[in-house]
Write an enzyme that holds these catalytic residues in place. Structure first.
Site, PDB file in Angstrom:
ATOM      1  N   SER A   1       0.801  -1.228   0.000  1.00 55.01           N
ATOM      2  CA  SER A   1       0.000   0.000   0.000  1.00 55.01           C
ATOM      3  C   SER A   1       0.831   1.274   0.000  1.00 55.01           C
ATOM      4  O   SER A   1       0.343   2.331  -0.410  1.00 55.01           O
ATOM      5  CB  SER A   1      -0.940   0.013   1.218  1.00 55.01           C
ATOM      6  OG  SER A   1      -0.195  -0.151   2.416  1.00 55.01           O
TER       7      SER A   1
ATOM      8  N   ASP B   1      -3.122   8.018   8.264  1.00 57.69           N
ATOM      9  CA  ASP B   1      -4.060   7.101   8.915  1.00 57.69           C
ATOM     10  C   ASP B   1      -3.293   6.316   9.976  1.00 57.69           C
ATOM     11  O   ASP B   1      -2.316   6.812  10.523  1.00 57.69           O
ATOM     12  CB  ASP B   1      -4.747   6.188   7.885  1.00 57.69           C
ATOM     13  CG  ASP B   1      -3.775   5.324   7.096  1.00 57.69           C
ATOM     14  OD1 ASP B   1      -2.593   5.240   7.482  1.00 57.69           O
ATOM     15  OD2 ASP B   1      -4.197   4.707   6.102  1.00 57.69           O
TER      16      ASP B   1
ATOM     17  N   HIS C   1      -0.033   4.692   7.336  1.00 54.93           N
ATOM     18  CA  HIS C   1       0.617   5.290   6.172  1.00 54.93           C
ATOM     19  C   HIS C   1       0.991   6.753   6.393  1.00 54.93           C
ATOM     20  O   HIS C   1       0.221   7.506   7.002  1.00 54.93           O
ATOM     21  CB  HIS C   1      -0.303   5.171   4.953  1.00 54.93           C
ATOM     22  CG  HIS C   1      -0.751   3.775   4.702  1.00 54.93           C
ATOM     23  ND1 HIS C   1      -1.983   3.302   5.135  1.00 54.93           N
ATOM     24  CD2 HIS C   1      -0.131   2.738   4.075  1.00 54.93           C
ATOM     25  CE1 HIS C   1      -2.099   2.027   4.774  1.00 54.93           C
ATOM     26  NE2 HIS C   1      -0.997   1.665   4.145  1.00 54.93           N
TER      27      HIS C   1
END
Length: 377
Positions: A47, A339, A342
């Site tokens: 991600s 978040d 990240h």
């Protein structure tokens, strides 16, 4: 004096022509160098470098295709796990690529859209095939490489009218993966209870080495290896373990540091086995850790809390991702984390900038991306 004039005139003309030839040669050389420069990026990983592939996986729970993700991105929520640009977007800016790199899973990613590269990364995936299963459907690193080989390579040859092995040395192959193998595999699976951290890390490194050799055999020559971030400092971990502000879980950071040491060493070990290859190891762990240790000097204030409202388990979330349509902090450039896991675009800016032009071997090894891209095949 008169008889000497023609000789002097001839000398001036000769010098002028020589200078012109030198200028032409210099201009021609620059044109060749520009033509032969970096054409684009092929990206593999998780991600941290995913730019929307998971949007196209119906049963994946690792998605960032909703606000407040993309709140500062020109196109809005696109599947990038941050508020704005990720590291790949910013590296593309440094390399002056003409467009954003498209995600492989988007059905429109074909034809002329792929000539500057393709992004295969998938949120929640890892180096190992069984990493990410907790998030539902993800695209494993093995599958990402198969997608490159079986789909993109033939299409690229058709678009450029040349064999892939001829053009691939002028693309950067970026791999940003490994963190999920620890956070969502080694430390969560009971089957790993009797496996030492050292043995797990050694296996992880061998597996990644095999994948690098696979890409090399397909024609890749220029590699950028991103380190694992300090996962023990993430809001997800600190919230779960109820650790005080500015605290980090040293066990998780030790795992990340161990893998990063192996990854850096791999650069020296694998290069002689891959003739003509060049590598850059980017120590994003150190870059982020330095910000956390001295945030003010780098323009940051909040190093422990997520910028967005994170959806808890009770709300159907996982303590990692932003709550759909949830609140978001106003001063996003002052936060390290967007978040629960990240980094913000502001941190990505720091990582990409140092990856491209830092001269500190503690941040980039053995050189930076700017230098690596000067090795034109």
């Amino acid at each position: 004096m008169t008889p000497k004039t023609p000789s002097i005139l001839i000398l001036f003309i000769s010098l002028y022509l020589l200078a012109c030839r030198s200028a032409i040669c210099s201009s021609h050389s620059s044109a060749i160098k520009k033509e032969a420069g970096i054409k684009g990026l092929f990206i593999f990983g998780s991600s941290l470098v995913d730019n929307g592939n998971n949007n196209f996986l119906p049963d994946s729970r690792a998605k960032a295709d909703y606000l407040p993700y993309g709140i500062d991105f020109p196109l809005g929520p696109t599947g990038r796990f941050t508020n704005g640009k990720n590291v790949i977007d910013l590296l593309g800016d440094h390399l002056k690529l003409p467009s954003l790199i498209p995600p492989f899973a988007d059905p429109s990613t074909e034809g002329r859209k792929i000539v500057h590269g393709v992004n295969y990364a998938s949120g929640a995936s890892g180096i190992l095939d069984d990493t990410g299963l907790l998030a539902g459907h993800v695209i494993s690193l093995n599958q990402q490489i198969r997608n490159f080989e079986r789909v993109t390579m033939p299409d690229l040859e058709a678009q450029l009218g040349r064999r892939s092995r001829v053009v691939l040395p002028n693309y950067l192959f970026v791999l940003g993966t490994g963190g999920n193998d620890y956070s969502f595999n080694y430390f969560l699976r009971k089957s790993n209870a009797n496996v030492s951290l050292e043995a797990f890390t050694a296996n992880l490194t061998v597996s990644l080495s095999q994948k690098l050799k696979k890409l090399y055999n397909l024609g890749a020559r220029k590699f950028v290896l991103m380190s694992v971030n300090p996962i023990g400092c993430s809001p997800m971990v600190m919230t779960y373990l109820r650790i005080r502000k500015y605290g980090c879980v040293q066990g998780l950071n030790r795992a990340a540091h161990l893998f990063n040491s192996h990854l850096k060493s791999l650069v020296d070990v694998i290069k002689p086995q891959m003739s003509g290859s060049t590598f850059v190891y980017v120590n994003s762990y150190k870059i982020i850790r330095d910000i956390i240790r001295d945030p003010t000097s780098k323009g940051f204030r909040d190093t422990s809390r997520p910028c967005c409202e994170v959806a808890s388990v009770n709300e159907g979330g996982n303590g990692v991702l932003c709550k759909r349509g949830g609140q978001v902090c106003a001063e996003r450039n002052s936060h390290v984390f967007f978040d629960g896991l990240h980094p913000t675009e502001a941190v990505n800016v720091q990582i990409a900038s140092k990856a491209y032009e830092s001269h500190l071997k503690s941040e980039v090894y053995p050189t930076n991306i700017k230098t690596l891209t000067s090795f034109i095949s």
